[in-house]
Design a protein around this motif. Structure first.
Motif, mmCIF file in Angstrom:
data_model
loop_
_atom_site.group_PDB
_atom_site.id
_atom_site.type_symbol
_atom_site.label_atom_id
_atom_site.label_comp_id
_atom_site.label_asym_id
_atom_site.label_seq_id
_atom_site.Cartn_x
_atom_site.Cartn_y
_atom_site.Cartn_z
ATOM 1 N N LEU A 12 0.833 -1.202 0.000
ATOM 2 C CA LEU A 12 0.000 0.000 0.000
ATOM 3 C C LEU A 12 0.874 1.262 0.000
ATOM 4 O O LEU A 12 0.646 2.193 -0.779
ATOM 5 N N ARG A 15 2.748 1.603 -3.451
ATOM 6 C CA ARG A 15 1.825 1.958 -4.538
ATOM 7 C C ARG A 15 1.421 3.420 -4.414
ATOM 8 O O ARG A 15 1.406 4.159 -5.399
ATOM 9 N N ARG A 16 1.124 3.869 -3.206
ATOM 10 C CA ARG A 16 0.721 5.262 -2.993
ATOM 11 C C ARG A 16 1.875 6.229 -3.242
ATOM 12 O O ARG A 16 1.664 7.308 -3.781
ATOM 13 N N GLN A 22 -5.287 1.812 -7.655
ATOM 14 C CA GLN A 22 -5.423 0.349 -7.564
ATOM 15 C C GLN A 22 -5.754 -0.282 -8.901
ATOM 16 O O GLN A 22 -5.149 -1.284 -9.277
ATOM 17 N N ASP A 23 -6.717 0.269 -9.618
ATOM 18 C CA ASP A 23 -7.137 -0.356 -10.868
ATOM 19 C C ASP A 23 -6.023 -0.371 -11.908
ATOM 20 O O ASP A 23 -5.814 -1.388 -12.584
ATOM 21 N N ARG A 33 -8.508 -5.845 -9.688
ATOM 22 C CA ARG A 33 -8.423 -4.809 -8.671
ATOM 23 C C ARG A 33 -8.897 -5.308 -7.307
ATOM 24 O O ARG A 33 -8.324 -4.986 -6.268
ATOM 25 N N THR A 34 -9.926 -6.127 -7.298
ATOM 26 C CA THR A 34 -10.440 -6.668 -6.036
ATOM 27 C C THR A 34 -9.390 -7.530 -5.334
ATOM 28 O O THR A 34 -9.243 -7.470 -4.115
ATOM 29 N N ASN A 37 -6.903 -5.260 -3.783
ATOM 30 C CA ASN A 37 -7.503 -4.709 -2.566
ATOM 31 C C ASN A 37 -7.431 -5.714 -1.427
ATOM 32 O O ASN A 37 -7.109 -5.364 -0.285
ATOM 33 N N HIS A 38 -7.695 -6.965 -1.715
ATOM 34 C CA HIS A 38 -7.632 -8.005 -0.681
ATOM 35 C C HIS A 38 -6.200 -8.195 -0.171
ATOM 36 O O HIS A 38 -6.001 -8.446 1.023
ATOM 37 N N GLU A 40 -3.933 -5.807 -0.040
ATOM 38 C CA GLU A 40 -3.627 -4.628 0.760
ATOM 39 C C GLU A 40 -4.397 -4.590 2.081
ATOM 40 O O GLU A 40 -4.027 -3.849 2.987
ATOM 41 N N ASN A 41 -5.437 -5.388 2.176
ATOM 42 C CA ASN A 41 -6.234 -5.429 3.408
ATOM 43 C C ASN A 41 -6.102 -6.751 4.157
ATOM 44 O O ASN A 41 -6.938 -7.085 4.998
#
Length: 75
Positions: A12, A15-16, A22-23, A33-34, A37-38, A40-41
């Protein structure tokens, strides 16, 4: 050592820092993308192939991606 946590926090942050949405980043490394997200979480664990794609795309080594995050980045 919690590698899933380290990966999530470092991914995270990296990337930031590169201002990659994200996409766009997910498309660049060939994942949904999902799924990104998973990662990163801390909801999913990546394959070795995905780790390699992330390292290549961000131009980082395994220590920077999976190593202990700095204190300010603990997420």
């Amino acid at each position: 050592m919690d590698l899933r946590h380290n990966l999530a926090v470092n991914l995270l942050r990296l990337r930031r820092e590169r201002e990659l949405p994200q996409d766009k980043f997910a498309a660049e490394i060939g994942i949904h993308r999902t799924y990104l997200n998973h990662l990163e979480n801390r909801k999913r664990s990546p394959t070795i192939d995905v780790i390699e794609k992330i390292m290549d795309a961000l131009d980082v080594d395994v220590n920077e991606l999976l190593g202990e995050p700095s204190k300010g980045d603990q997420g």
